[in-house]
Write an enzyme that holds these catalytic residues in place. Sequence first.
Site, PDB file in Angstrom:
ATOM      1  N   GLN A 147      -4.565 -11.440   0.919  1.00 33.28           N
ATOM      2  CA  GLN A 147      -4.153  -9.918   1.066  1.00 33.28           C
ATOM      3  C   GLN A 147      -2.782 -10.652   1.989  1.00 33.28           C
ATOM      4  OE1 GLN A 147      -3.871  -6.808   0.948  1.00 33.28           O
ATOM      5  NE2 GLN A 147      -2.064  -6.931   1.917  1.00 33.28           N
ATOM      6  N   CYS A 148      -1.564 -10.611   0.992  1.00 37.18           N
ATOM      7  CA  CYS A 148      -0.446 -11.202   1.722  1.00 37.18           C
ATOM      8  C   CYS A 148       0.645 -10.356   2.525  1.00 37.18           C
ATOM      9  CB  CYS A 148       0.374 -11.639   0.497  1.00 37.18           C
ATOM     10  SG  CYS A 148      -0.409 -13.564   0.217  1.00 37.18           S
ATOM     11  N   GLN A 149       0.559  -8.964   2.155  1.00 38.29           N
ATOM     12  CA  GLN A 149       1.324  -8.191   2.758  1.00 38.29           C
ATOM     13  C   GLN A 149       0.696  -8.140   4.291  1.00 38.29           C
ATOM     14  OE1 GLN A 149       1.833  -4.074   1.271  1.00 38.29           O
ATOM     15  NE2 GLN A 149       3.780  -3.681   1.959  1.00 38.29           N
ATOM     16  N   TYR A 272      -7.784  -2.855   3.409  1.00 39.33           N
ATOM     17  CA  TYR A 272      -7.174  -1.707   3.121  1.00 39.33           C
ATOM     18  C   TYR A 272      -7.693  -0.916   1.988  1.00 39.33           C
ATOM     19  CZ  TYR A 272      -3.263  -3.990   5.625  1.00 39.33           C
ATOM     20  OH  TYR A 272      -2.576  -4.658   6.758  1.00 39.33           O
ATOM     21  N   GLY A 273      -7.112   0.304   1.900  1.00 40.40           N
ATOM     22  CA  GLY A 273      -7.662   1.252   0.696  1.00 40.40           C
ATOM     23  C   GLY A 273      -7.284   0.651  -0.686  1.00 40.40           C
ATOM     24  N   MET A 275      -4.348  -2.343  -2.405  1.00 39.36           N
ATOM     25  CA  MET A 275      -3.134  -2.971  -2.129  1.00 39.36           C
ATOM     26  C   MET A 275      -2.517  -3.389  -3.880  1.00 39.36           C
ATOM     27  SD  MET A 275      -0.945  -4.830  -0.587  1.00 39.36           S
ATOM     28  CE  MET A 275       0.405  -5.513  -1.287  1.00 39.36           C
ATOM     29  N   GLU A 276      -1.174  -2.753  -3.738  1.00 40.04           N
ATOM     30  CA  GLU A 276      -0.521  -3.012  -5.204  1.00 40.04           C
ATOM     31  C   GLU A 276      -0.209  -4.223  -5.851  1.00 40.04           C
ATOM     32  OE1 GLU A 276       0.570  -2.042  -2.251  1.00 40.04           O
ATOM     33  OE2 GLU A 276       2.907  -2.343  -1.899  1.00 40.04           O
ATOM     34  N   HIS A 300      -1.859   6.112  -5.872  1.00 38.52           N
ATOM     35  CA  HIS A 300      -0.961   5.767  -4.870  1.00 38.52           C
ATOM     36  C   HIS A 300      -0.639   4.181  -5.250  1.00 38.52           C
ATOM     37  CE1 HIS A 300       0.916   5.027  -0.787  1.00 38.52           C
ATOM     38  NE2 HIS A 300       0.310   3.857  -1.268  1.00 38.52           N
ATOM     39  N   GLU A 301      -1.610   3.560  -5.471  1.00 38.29           N
ATOM     40  CA  GLU A 301      -1.093   1.895  -5.813  1.00 38.29           C
ATOM     41  C   GLU A 301      -0.553   1.922  -7.138  1.00 38.29           C
ATOM     42  OE1 GLU A 301      -1.480   0.365  -3.419  1.00 38.29           O
ATOM     43  OE2 GLU A 301      -3.000   1.523  -2.319  1.00 38.29           O
ATOM     44  N   HIS A 304       3.109   2.523  -6.786  1.00 36.14           N
ATOM     45  CA  HIS A 304       3.803   1.563  -6.322  1.00 36.14           C
ATOM     46  C   HIS A 304       4.366   0.406  -7.543  1.00 36.14           C
ATOM     47  CE1 HIS A 304       3.557   1.253  -2.015  1.00 36.14           C
ATOM     48  NE2 HIS A 304       2.229   1.308  -1.674  1.00 36.14           N
ATOM     49  N   GLU A 323       6.578   2.886   1.201  1.00 39.89           N
ATOM     50  CA  GLU A 323       5.473   3.896   1.130  1.00 39.89           C
ATOM     51  C   GLU A 323       5.704   5.341   1.013  1.00 39.89           C
ATOM     52  OE1 GLU A 323       2.496   2.605   0.512  1.00 39.89           O
ATOM     53  OE2 GLU A 323       2.641   0.597   1.217  1.00 39.89           O
ATOM     54  N   ASP A 382       2.539  -6.143  11.305  1.00 37.90           N
ATOM     55  CA  ASP A 382       1.258  -5.683  11.274  1.00 37.90           C
ATOM     56  C   ASP A 382       1.069  -4.529  12.334  1.00 37.90           C
ATOM     57  OD1 ASP A 382       0.272  -7.012   8.948  1.00 37.90           O
ATOM     58  OD2 ASP A 382      -0.810  -8.469   9.986  1.00 37.90           O
ATOM     59  N   TYR A 390       4.573   6.359   5.636  1.00 42.33           N
ATOM     60  CA  TYR A 390       4.034   7.007   4.574  1.00 42.33           C
ATOM     61  C   TYR A 390       4.524   8.515   4.751  1.00 42.33           C
ATOM     62  CZ  TYR A 390       0.835   3.184   3.802  1.00 42.33           C
ATOM     63  OH  TYR A 390       0.393   1.912   3.732  1.00 42.33           O
TER      64      TYR A 390
HETATM   65  N1  BES Z   1       0.758  -1.407   0.396  1.00 44.19           N
HETATM   66  C1  BES Z   1      -0.083  -0.845   1.028  1.00 44.19           C
HETATM   67  C2  BES Z   1      -1.258  -1.461   1.954  1.00 44.19           C
HETATM   68  C3  BES Z   1      -0.563  -2.401   2.975  1.00 44.19           C
HETATM   69  C4  BES Z   1       0.586  -1.973   3.797  1.00 44.19           C
HETATM   70  C5  BES Z   1      -1.038  -3.662   3.109  1.00 44.19           C
HETATM   71  C6  BES Z   1       0.989  -2.970   4.779  1.00 44.19           C
HETATM   72  C7  BES Z   1      -0.520  -4.514   4.196  1.00 44.19           C
HETATM   73  C8  BES Z   1       0.555  -4.066   5.032  1.00 44.19           C
HETATM   74  C9  BES Z   1      -1.192   0.045   0.255  1.00 44.19           C
HETATM   75  O1  BES Z   1      -0.414   0.386  -1.245  1.00 44.19           O
HETATM   76  C10 BES Z   1      -1.492   1.367   0.771  1.00 44.19           C
HETATM   77  O2  BES Z   1      -0.434   1.997   1.255  1.00 44.19           O
HETATM   78  N2  BES Z   1      -2.668   1.698   0.922  1.00 44.19           N
HETATM   79  C11 BES Z   1      -3.270   2.777   1.617  1.00 44.19           C
HETATM   80  C12 BES Z   1      -4.003   3.625   0.548  1.00 44.19           C
HETATM   81  C13 BES Z   1      -3.486   5.047   0.552  1.00 44.19           C
HETATM   82  C14 BES Z   1      -2.113   5.494   1.282  1.00 44.19           C
HETATM   83  C15 BES Z   1      -3.904   5.743  -0.669  1.00 44.19           C
HETATM   84  C16 BES Z   1      -4.425   2.316   2.435  1.00 44.19           C
HETATM   85  O3  BES Z   1      -4.759   1.146   2.334  1.00 44.19           O
HETATM   86  O4  BES Z   1      -4.953   3.117   3.021  1.00 44.19           O
HETATM   87 ZN    ZN Z   2       1.149   2.297  -0.318  1.00 39.14          ZN
END
Ligand code: BES
Ligand code: ZN
Length: 627
Positions: A147-149, A272-273, A275-276, A300-301, A304, A323, A382, A390
Site C-alpha cells: 500500500q504505497c499511497q 483501506y476500503g 486502493m485504485e 469509486h476506485e 480514479h 478524491e 497520513d 472527499y
Molecule cells: N486512494 C484512496 C485510498 C487512500 C487514500 C489510501 C489516501 C492512502 C492514502 C481510495 O481511493 C479511497 O478513497 N478509498 C476509500 C473508498 C471509499 C471512498 C469508497 C476507502 O478506503 O474508504
Molecule cells: Zn479514492
Amino acid sequence: MSSIDKKFGLEKSKNPDPTTLSNYVNFTVKNTDLNLHVCFQEQVVEGVVVFELVARQDTEEAILDTSFLNIHEVSVVNSQNELVKVKYHVGERRDPLGSPLKIKYSATRDTSFKLRIAFSTTEKCTALQFMSKESTDGKIAPYMFSQCQANHARSLFPCFDTPAVKSTYNMTVKSPYPVLMSGRHVGSEEGVYRFYQPVPIPSYLVAIASGNLTSARIGVRSHIYCEPEKIDACQYEFENDMERFLEAIEAIVFRYQWDQYDVLVLPSSFPYGGMENPNITFATPTIISGDRENIDVIAHELAHSWSGNLVTNYSWEHFWLNEGWTVYLERRIQDYLHGEPTRQFSAIIGWSDLENSISSMGESAEKYSTLVQDLSDGSDPDDSFSTVPYEKGFNLLYLIEKVVGGKESFDPFIPYYFGKFKHQSLDTYEFIDTLYDFFKDKKEKLDSIDWDTWLYKPGMPPVNPKFDTTLADQCYDLANRWYHAVVNGRKDFGNHFFPNDVKEFTSSQSVVFLETMLSYDQRREFKWFYHPEALNALSNIYSDYSVTLNAEVLSRWLILHVTGHNESYYDKLGDWLGTVGRMKFVRRGYLALQKADKEKAVFYFKKFENFYHPICRQLVKKDLNLS
Ligand code: BES
Ligand code: ZN
C-alpha cells in the site's frame, strides 16, 4: 477583479511538493524498470531499479526518497552504454519523510542517462505487509501486499516519491507464488512475472501482491482475484455491476485508457476500503457482504482511473483534486445507473460523514479541515487524511455544477478537463484557471463562489446544498420517532417499534438511520447513556443488525450501543475490531470504545496489534495516545 483573480490568476509556477526530499524538479523520468524478488522467508523484497532520466537543468547530484531501505550499489549507464559505479550517501532520517539518497553525478541540461540502484527492504518497511500462511484464509501459502499511497513507495524502492513525477514502468517480479502488479501482465515463466505499464504513473500507484491467488471473470474486460476459498463469493458480488460501471463512466468522461480493469480482494488486514492501483484495484474483503450493496467502493476506485491515475494531484496538499473529483464521478455513475435521487442520497451520507469527521477532529480541525492543505511544516500526509478532501471536494464540484447551470452545462467540462491534464499532475490553481477559461461566459456566476472560504477556511463548507431527501426521509422519520419516544419517557417501545421498521431498508438507508440516531448524542441535552432501557429495546427489536454481514451497518450498530454505554456491546465491538483491518472502521471503533472504556480499548488494541497493517497500527496508537 474577483478574489480568485487576485489570489491565483497570476500564480504560474507551482509550489514544490513538501513531502519529498528528492530533487525531482531537476529531472524528467522517461521510464522505470523495476525488478523485484519477494523473499517470504526473510519477509523482505530485494530489488534493482533503473531510471531513464533526462536532466532538466545542470545538476551535480540526483537525490531520491528512501525510507528504511538498504542500498547496496548505485551505478550509472553513461552515453557509451557502460555501467559505472557512482558514490552515494544516505542522509539522516527525517520523520515522516525518510532518508534522502544522495547520488553524486553531474549531468548537463537535456542530457539523458540511466541510474541503476540495487536495494532491499527491511522489516521496518511501511509499504508492505507480509502474512504467514496461518493467517491467510486458505492457510496454504504466505501472502504479501503493498500500500504505497500516500508516501510509502519510498520504503519499497528508491524513487522520486511525489505525485508530481510520472513514469511508464516495466516491472518484473520473482516469487514462489502468483504475483499481481499495477500494470498489464505480459507473461510469466518459472516463477517470474512480467508487467508493463504504458501509461505514465506516479510512484504511489506502484503496487504488488503475491500469494495463493486465483481469478474469475466479472466482466468483458475485468477479473476478480483472491484466495481460492472466496472466489465464488467475490465473483457474485461484482459480476452484475462491473461492466455497467465502466460503460457509465465512459459515457460521462471518455474511453477507459488502461485496457483491463481487475480487482484484487485482499485479506482482512487491508487498511483501506479500496486502493485504485492501475489495472488492479485493491479492495477490502469487507465489501463481500453477499448483498452486492457495497459495490460503490468499486465505482469509486474505477473512477480514479480518470481522476487520480490519469490526472493527478501535484502534491498531497491538493489531494482533494484526486478524491473530490472521484467522489463526484462515483456519484455521477450512480445517477447514470439509478437516477438522481440515488446520487442525492449518497451525497446526504457524505455530508453527515463530513460533519462527523470535522467534529471529531477537535483542535486539529483548524489545520486538517481546509480543502487545500498546508504540509510545508513536514507533516505526515497520513495524519491529514480525512473525509474532508472527499466530501468538501465533492461539494465544491457540485456547487460549480449548479452555478454554471446544472449537469448539462457542466458535462462538457468533464472530458475537457481530463483530456487537457491527462498524463500530468496539476494543482488547485491550474484547476481553477482551467475552469474560468472553459466557462468564460459564466465568469460572474463562478465569481459568486466564495473561493477563499472554500479553499482555505476550516470547518463545514460555506454552502449547505439542501440535497433532495426523498430516499432519506424514511430513515430520518424512524430515528425521529425513537428520539421522541425516548425524550417523552416512553417505556413500551415494543408496542411502537417493530423489526419490520428496518426490514426493507437498503444497507445505505440503515446507515442513515443509525447515523441519525448517533447524531442525537452530539446534542448537549441528550445522551444515549441516560437511556439504557431504550437501547436495550432497540437491541431486541432490531436484533438482525447484530448479525448483519454488512460492515458499514454493523460498525454503526456496535458504535451506537457502545456510545450509549450498553456494556454488553463492548466486547462485541472489541472482538469485531480483531476481524477488520479497514482503518475507517478500526479507528472509529477504537475511538468509540476508548470514550466508553479506555482500558478495554487498549486491551483489545494490544490483543490485535499484530494483525493490523503497519499504517493502521501507527494511527490507532496515536489515537489511543500509546505512541
Ligand atoms: N486512494 C484512496 C485510498 C487512500 C487514500 C489510501 C489516501 C492512502 C492514502 C481510495 O481511493 C479511497 O478513497 N478509498 C476509500 C473508498 C471509499 C471512498 C469508497 C476507502 O478506503 O474508504
Ligand atoms: Zn479514492
